[in-house]
Design a protein around this motif. Structure first.
Motif, PDB file in Angstrom:
ATOM      1  N   HIS A   1      31.083  39.425  33.214  1.00 28.79           N
ATOM      2  CA  HIS A   1      30.729  37.809  34.081  1.00 28.79           C
ATOM      3  C   HIS A   1      32.369  38.394  35.652  1.00 28.79           C
ATOM      4  O   HIS A   1      33.075  38.788  35.522  1.00 28.79           O
ATOM      5  N   VAL A   2      31.591  37.623  35.873  1.00 30.25           N
ATOM      6  CA  VAL A   2      32.284  36.973  37.744  1.00 30.25           C
ATOM      7  C   VAL A   2      32.580  35.415  37.740  1.00 30.25           C
ATOM      8  O   VAL A   2      31.290  35.342  37.585  1.00 30.25           O
ATOM      9  N   LEU A   3      33.116  35.280  38.685  1.00 29.54           N
ATOM     10  CA  LEU A   3      34.139  33.878  39.361  1.00 29.54           C
ATOM     11  C   LEU A   3      32.967  33.419  39.661  1.00 29.54           C
ATOM     12  O   LEU A   3      33.163  31.780  39.064  1.00 29.54           O
ATOM     13  N   THR A   4      32.166  33.934  40.197  1.00 33.08           N
ATOM     14  CA  THR A   4      30.720  32.828  40.794  1.00 33.08           C
ATOM     15  C   THR A   4      30.103  32.718  39.359  1.00 33.08           C
ATOM     16  O   THR A   4      29.106  31.721  39.793  1.00 33.08           O
TER      17      THR A   4
ATOM     18  N   ILE B   1      30.644  30.995  36.878  1.00 30.57           N
ATOM     19  CA  ILE B   1      31.639  30.078  36.207  1.00 30.57           C
ATOM     20  C   ILE B   1      30.661  28.484  36.369  1.00 30.57           C
ATOM     21  O   ILE B   1      30.929  28.077  35.642  1.00 30.57           O
TER      22      ILE B   1
ATOM     23  N   TRP C   1      36.389  26.343  29.712  1.00 31.13           N
ATOM     24  CA  TRP C   1      37.389  27.219  30.912  1.00 31.13           C
ATOM     25  C   TRP C   1      37.857  28.145  29.789  1.00 31.13           C
ATOM     26  O   TRP C   1      37.500  29.647  29.651  1.00 31.13           O
TER      27      TRP C   1
ATOM     28  N   LEU D   1      36.109  31.566  28.929  1.00 33.49           N
ATOM     29  CA  LEU D   1      37.110  32.955  29.855  1.00 33.49           C
ATOM     30  C   LEU D   1      37.552  33.188  28.635  1.00 33.49           C
ATOM     31  O   LEU D   1      37.469  35.050  28.323  1.00 33.49           O
TER      32      LEU D   1
ATOM     33  N   GLN E   1      41.205  34.994  32.717  1.00 33.80           N
ATOM     34  CA  GLN E   1      41.531  34.807  34.282  1.00 33.80           C
ATOM     35  C   GLN E   1      41.758  35.723  34.885  1.00 33.80           C
ATOM     36  O   GLN E   1      41.476  35.922  35.897  1.00 33.80           O
TER      37      GLN E   1
ATOM     38  N   LEU F   1      38.346  37.569  35.739  1.00 32.27           N
ATOM     39  CA  LEU F   1      37.933  36.928  36.589  1.00 32.27           C
ATOM     40  C   LEU F   1      38.223  36.884  38.204  1.00 32.27           C
ATOM     41  O   LEU F   1      37.855  37.127  39.788  1.00 32.27           O
ATOM     42  N   ARG F   2      40.376  36.761  38.031  1.00 25.31           N
ATOM     43  CA  ARG F   2      40.688  36.398  39.337  1.00 25.31           C
ATOM     44  C   ARG F   2      41.393  38.124  39.300  1.00 25.31           C
ATOM     45  O   ARG F   2      41.995  37.704  41.460  1.00 25.31           O
TER      46      ARG F   2
ATOM     47  N   ASP G   1      39.428  25.921  38.141  1.00 23.08           N
ATOM     48  CA  ASP G   1      38.329  25.663  39.295  1.00 23.08           C
ATOM     49  C   ASP G   1      39.218  26.620  40.212  1.00 23.08           C
ATOM     50  O   ASP G   1      40.367  26.713  40.437  1.00 23.08           O
ATOM     51  N   ASP G   2      37.952  26.622  41.260  1.00 20.67           N
ATOM     52  CA  ASP G   2      38.075  27.148  42.191  1.00 20.67           C
ATOM     53  C   ASP G   2      39.373  25.988  43.184  1.00 20.67           C
ATOM     54  O   ASP G   2      40.384  26.886  43.947  1.00 20.67           O
TER      55      ASP G   2
END
Lengths: 178, 169
Positions: free
Chosen positions: A16-19, A21, A46, A50, B55, B58-59, B82-83
């Motif tokens: 998975h990547v951030l986009t 979500i 979340w 995650l 996290q 992903l970040r 969240d962004d």
């Protein structure tokens, strides 16, 4: 180790990547999510989403994003063992516009093959609401057999949850369909 | 935006591993979470534990295990769900036995020094005196203009100090 990239004829299973979500959060707000523990609380979503990303580092398995070769996000397949599950599960979520194409079968089969080859396990289950005929049909097509003796999550009844059991020699490998 | 490991004079900040899980569960099912939304059932805590690793994936930044002599005693690092959420520096010691020795300040200071990114904030419950002291030692400045934390009805918001006022660890 992040989720390994698995290629199938039409799909790519990737970390998975951030986009990813936002589309999954949107999915969880729809009627379609009623069978996969829907939540309207972002923190709960979340943590759940995650956790299956982070579990790759902790336990060596977790979720894959499933995208088409064109890069369209179609859903996810996940091998997970949260505390509420008596056993390790393979589960899937596919967005409505990607249904009816055999994508879920193609992706779940690739994940099963990976699991049998790389995880120290001899069985996986799928916990499925008996009302989702499409998902039950998919479990059967993957070679899983209904296990009426298996424990269910959260004390759920047979009316609330069917357990389908996958084993390596019945996994719907390509040879079985040749 | 953060290195995978940080070393201070007494602590090692590293990625979480499965061996840390039960200490985190003991913390998050217990009374020390009163200032951060309260105790949670085990299944939720295990999810949250794994989500901290998620996290990072992903970040590229997240919360570290704060380890003392190889044992995890807390977590510290940068949370962003969240962004659109602000980047929040969080710190927690899981057991009161480790309080009062400067560990939280030492760990948080190392993260502040290593952080490369937008300004950080902190949100602390007004009743959490120990954490408020850490914020003061770190040079955090009260920021009443920031929105309150949804889980903290009596939350106080802070902004991290400008980089050049942060003492070296």
């Amino acid at each position: 180790m992040p989720a390994p990239i698995l290629e199938t004829p039409r799909l790519r299973l990737r970390p998975h990547v951030l986009t990813d979500i936002a589309p999954f959060w949107a999915f969880y707000q729809t009627e379609r999510a009623q069978f996969v523990n829907p939540t309207s609380d972002y923190q709960t979503f979340w943590d759940g989403f995650l956790a299956e990303v982070g579990s790759w580092e902790m336990t060596g398995h977790g979720s894959w994003a499933v995208e088409t070769k064109e890069g369209a996000l179609a859903g996810q397949v996940s091998i997970a063992h949260p505390p509420v599950f008596p056993e390790q599960e393979i589960g899937w979520i596919f967005f409505e516009e990607f249904e009816g194409k055999g994508y879920a079968f193609e992706a779940a089969q690739a994940a099963l093959h990976w699991a049998w080859a790389h995880l120290p396990i001899t069985t996986l289950v799928s916990y499925i609401d008996p009302a989702i005929a499409r998902s039950i049909a998919l479990a059967r097509r993957l070679g899983a057999v209904k296990d009426t003796q298996a424990a269910r999550p959260n004390g759920e009844t047979a009316e609330e949850c069917s357990v389908y059991r996958h084993v390596p020699d019945a996994d719907g490998s390509p040879e079985a369909y040749a | 935006m953060l290195p995978s490991t940080l070393h201070t004079s007494r602590l090692v900040l590293r990625a979480f591993c499965l061996d840390d899980q039960e200490a985190y569960v003991a913390y998050y099912t217990g009374p020390r979470t009163a200032g951060v939304g309260g105790a949670k059932p085990r299944y939720q805590v295990v999810e949250r534990f794994h989500a901290m690793a998620g996290q990072w994936a992903l970040r590229g930044f997240g919360r570290y295990a704060v380890t003392l002599d190889g044992r995890a005693i807390g977590h510290v690092g940068v949370l962003q769900m969240d962004d659109s959420d602000p980047l929040e520096l969080t710190w927690s010691l899981w057991d009161s036995a480790h309080e009062g020795q400067g560990y939280a300040t030492e760990a948080a200071r190392a993260v502040l020094a290593a952080w490369q990114g937008p300004p950080l904030i902190a949100q602390i419950d007004a009743s959490n005196a120990a954490s408020l002291r850490v914020a003061a030692r770190l040079g955090f400045v009260a920021a009443p203009d920031l929105p309150a934390h949804p889980l903290m009805p009596d939350g106080v918001s802070f902004r991290a100090p400008a980089e050049d006022t942060t003492c070296p660890a």
